[in-house]
Design a protein around this motif. Sequence first.
Motif, PDB file in Angstrom:
ATOM      1  N   HIS A  47       0.815  -1.211   0.000  1.00 60.40           N
ATOM      2  CA  HIS A  47       0.000   0.000   0.000  1.00 60.40           C
ATOM      3  C   HIS A  47       0.851   1.264   0.000  1.00 60.40           C
ATOM      4  N   GLU A 112     -10.530   7.471   3.485  1.00 62.77           N
ATOM      5  CA  GLU A 112     -10.114   7.735   2.104  1.00 62.77           C
ATOM      6  C   GLU A 112     -11.184   7.319   1.103  1.00 62.77           C
ATOM      7  N   GLU A 142      -7.955   1.693  -2.652  1.00 61.60           N
ATOM      8  CA  GLU A 142      -8.275   1.829  -1.224  1.00 61.60           C
ATOM      9  C   GLU A 142      -9.263   0.730  -0.806  1.00 61.60           C
TER      10      GLU A 142
HETATM   11 FE    FE Z   1      -5.049   4.170   1.579  1.00 55.24          FE
END
Ligand code: FE
Length: 165
Positions: A47, A112, A142
Amino acid sequence: MKLNSLRDLYVTELKDLYNGEQLILKALPKMMENASSSDLRNAFQEHLGQTRQQVERLEKIFQQLDESPKGQKCKGLEGIIDEWEDIMDKDAPPAVRDAALISSAQRVEHYEIAGYGTVRTYARRLGFEDQAQLLNETLQEEGATDRKLTDLAESYINEEAKTAR
Ligand code: FE
Ligand code: FE
């Protein structure tokens, strides 16, 4: 900055997301250091790479809009990361720490997801199709990260935390 139009709101929310990604870039290496599960560390590592690309996407959008990415502080993520740091200050067995890391990281992802979903929808309404596409790519990342964290928690981390002492 005055908010006179949907475009103004769009730019302001993009700035918030941009600052948020900077906070995440700083937090993810610390989250990796605190993680015991190698799967969890790998998920954070992956990530981190995605987050760098997300920053680049936002920079591209600001360029297209002829706006600066600066000027907005993401107090929401600052608060979520603060709470995470408070938890990490406490003594806890590794599996419990991992479970807590997932809990905090999922809060970040959900924040997010809400933000990117909103700006993607604004971009479409404003006729910025390319930007909507870029924001949608980030939104998908995400979402995938959030699902991966759920999988890790449910496959073994929560169970290990349950029996940890
Ligand atoms: Fe993120
Ligand atoms: Fe992100």
